[in-house]
Scaffold this active site. Structure first.
Site: not given
Lengths: 395, 266
Positions: B49, B60, B173
């Protein structure tokens, strides 16, 4: 067309561009908002707080000396600077805090630029006994020290944000990260008509009180609607608040963005004037961005306008041609601020001074017109910035 | 996209779990990214990835934020990353997916992006700020060429999860924690049950678990209840310290090998 649609789109703009983790919370918020929006008990309670605590309705003031100075027939100022905490931001935070309480959330978080939204959130949190944390860019903490101290007095924790441009954009990133992490017990009070659906709708709904009052007041005082309505636009909540109730009326509206050091300098905050559509902080709207789709840092002397994005409804109104968007520089805003101080004895916030400067810049075409300006906040918070400029011997 | 399918099929016949490794493209620079991918693959990563750096990475934590900033300061752009994938493709057939926020894609032009990414050999896209309702156009353009890999979270209800799975390609995911990326000392204690529940709904779509996984022990625990695990921040931290130096590549390889061993012991 009724905007936004059920997916939060104002024409091509808006939507919900957020991590999956937040979708459930946004659905919950949408449901609660749709319910309480039509719930008489909720609306009565909100009105009670706005009247007896916030001091609404705020005055509509005919600024005769300013009008004379500019050679404009009539100028009316909607005095949001007289609302509790000193700006229109309280309209939104009172409503959202009441909503959060109904939803059983114990903690409020918010981002703030100039600190007005932070203060207004901290105020509502203190009033309702909720825990409160405010994200604020380090650069804004420096230039808005008084508001940082006010938030502290009100019992809120101010968290300095050191990433990126250390201003409102980065404070918003950090607030979203907090919300993703604590979504179960936390309500995020967004301070403007930005963010994912339903925020642009909620904040618009809560700020419409400005335009609703102004419309009734100006009809009573002058017997007619104004020809023009001016407001400054950062995220755009005070502008939507005053514009929205007039959208169907036969008059012109002007939103004034911050041109900072000048549009050609690249150091500005004017996405509607020179930006391109893109996605930031959960919605699709005009943005300042690079060729590679990175968000550009904005610049404005006014911390509240120092933001590279804008609410999606403004993008829609821009494309529709319903509202005209112009920009004025830091220097123009400073000159307008001083003009209002000396002609009318009112110290406006640097943000609101942009709306005034827009009127000054267009005075020629406004000569025979009746102009309504949203004076969105008071300038006490900016005196340190102004004094620092004087020390430098400029402006 | 075919490469993703084949990888999961092969691992399934071997009774093994997939190790998906994340690094930020362009950190410390794009040439290094080619070498680092090689290191990851040699050490046992099954899928790579590559993070596309973005100025405002709001899903993040500090580690990947810092990596994004480093990459942007080196002039990394989506265009250059796609060119780098092309280079990597001449060296390996490992499945490569880009993890990117939506604005760089949107600004590139979705149609153009799908065309260029497919031509370069990108297999899939993970877009953390593009939920099901907003991804329709990208999915339509990418159909059968590029996997638009969906994300699900602990806050996703089952009915919604079923819709996400139906629209998803490549793998699912699953975000293990309610929060942002970054290493964590402990994962939610109900995670195994959550994964079992999600696995049932995911059906044929392989289930990959990510966010917060950094140690071999966590890899083993989570791997027992998923088809794949995703490790990012723990690897990015090594690159932050050592860049792509020989020592850095050694440490990175060792870390991936340790995760690989743990996963193969499931």
């Amino acid at each position: 067309m009724i905007v936004p649609n059920e997916r939060g789109y104002f024409g091509d703009y808006g939507g919900r561009f957020v991590p999956e983790t937040l979708i459930g919370a946004l659905d919950e918020l949408t449901k609660a908002f749709e319910f309480y929006r039509h719930d008489q008990a909720f609306q009565d309670e909100l009105k009670e707080w706005l009247t007896n605590y916030c001091g609404r309705p705020t005055a509509l003031y005919r600024a005769k000396r300013l009008a004379l100075e500019l050679g404009i027939k009539e100028i009316y100022l909607k005095r949001e600077d007289l609302a509790h905490t000193g700006a229109h931001k309280i309209n939104n935070t009172m409503g959202q805090a009441l909503l959060a309480r109904r939803m059983g959330k114990k903690r409020l978080i918010a981002e703030t630029g100039a600190g007005q939204h932070g203060v207004a959130t901290a105020t509502a949190a203190a009033l309702f006994g909720l825990e409160c944390e405010i994200y604020m860019g380090e650069k804004d903490i420096e230039r808005q020290a008084m508001n940082v101290y006010r938030m502290d007095l009100l019992g809120a924790k101010v968290i300095p944000v050191t990433s990126g441009s250390r201003t409102l954009k980065d404070a918003t990133n950090e607030a979203i990260r907090d919300w993703v992490t604590n979504v179960g017990h936390t309500h995020y009070i967004i301070g403007s008509v930005v963010g994912p659906h339903p925020y642009p709708l909620i904040v618009r709904d809560l700020q419409r009180v400005i335009g609703i009052e102004a419309k009734a007041q100006i009809l009573e005082q002058s017997g007619a609607l104004p020809d023009y309505v001016f407001a400054c636009v950062g995220g755009g909540s005070n502008a939507i608040g005053i514009f929205h109730p007039f959208l169907e009326d036969d008059l012109k509206m002007v939103g004034v963005e911050a041109a900072g050091s000048g549009l050609e300098s690249g150091a500005h905050s004017a996405p509607l004037c020179v930006g391109e559509p893109g996605v930031l902080h959960g919605s699709l709207s005009y943005l300042l961005q690079t060729e590679d789709g990175q968000i550009k840092e904005a610049h404005s002397i006014s911390a509240g306008l120092d933001y590279p994005g804008v609410g999606p409804e403004h993008s829609y109104l821009r494309d529709q041609g319903r509202v005209e968007y112009i920009s004025v520089t830091d220097d123009q805003a400073l000159a307008a601020l001083r003009l209002l101080c000396r002609t009318e004895g009112i110290i406006p916030a640097l943000e609101s001074a942009h709306a005034l400067a827009g009127v000054v810049a267009q005075a020629e075409r406004l000569k025979e017109q009746c102009v309504l300006i949203n004076l969105s906040g008071r300038g006490d918070k900016d005196v340190a910035t102004l004094a620092a400029l004087e020390d430098k011997g400029g402006k | 996209m075919q490469r993703l399918r084949e990888t999961f099929a092969k691992l399934e016949t071997q009774g093994r779990k997939a190790l998906i490794t994340f690094i930020t493209a362009g950190d410390p620079d794009l040439d290094a990214t080619c070498d680092l991918v090689e290191t990851l693959v040699e050490a046992g990563a099954d899928i790579i990835e590559l993070g596309v750096p973005f100025s405002d990475p709001l899903a993040d934590g500090p580690t990947i934020q810092a990596a994004s900033l480093r990459a942007l300061e080196r002039g990394t752009t989506l265009k250059k990353i796609i060119a780098t994938v092309k280079k990597i493709r001449s060296r390996t057939e490992v499945p490569l997916v880009l993890m990117t926020y939506y604005n760089p894609l949107y600004h590139y032009g979705l149609k153009e992006l799908v065309k260029d990414a497919v031509a370069a050999g990108v297999d899939g896209l993970i877009v953390p700020d593009l939920p099901l309702e907003e991804s329709e156009e990208l999915r339509r353009l990418a159909v059968d060429k590029l996997a638009v890999i969906p994300l699900a979270a602990p806050t996703t209800p089952d009915t919604r999860l079923a819709k996400i799975v139906a629209a998803g390609r490549g793998f699912l995911y699953y975000v293990t924690v309610t929060g942002i990326t970054g290493t964590r000392t402990s994962l939610p204690k109900e995670l195994s049950q959550s994964l079992d529940r999600v696995k049932k709904i995911a059906g044929e779509l392989p289930l990959a678990a990510g966010f917060g996984i950094s140690t071999p022990e966590q890899a083993r625990t989570v791997g027992a209840h998923a088809d794949a695990i995703i490790v990012g921040s723990a690897l990015v931290e090594i690159i932050a310290q050592h860049g792509a130096s020989a020592a850095g590549r050694q440490e990175l390889g060792d870390k991936v090998k340790a995760l690989r061993r743990a996963l193969d012991a499931v």
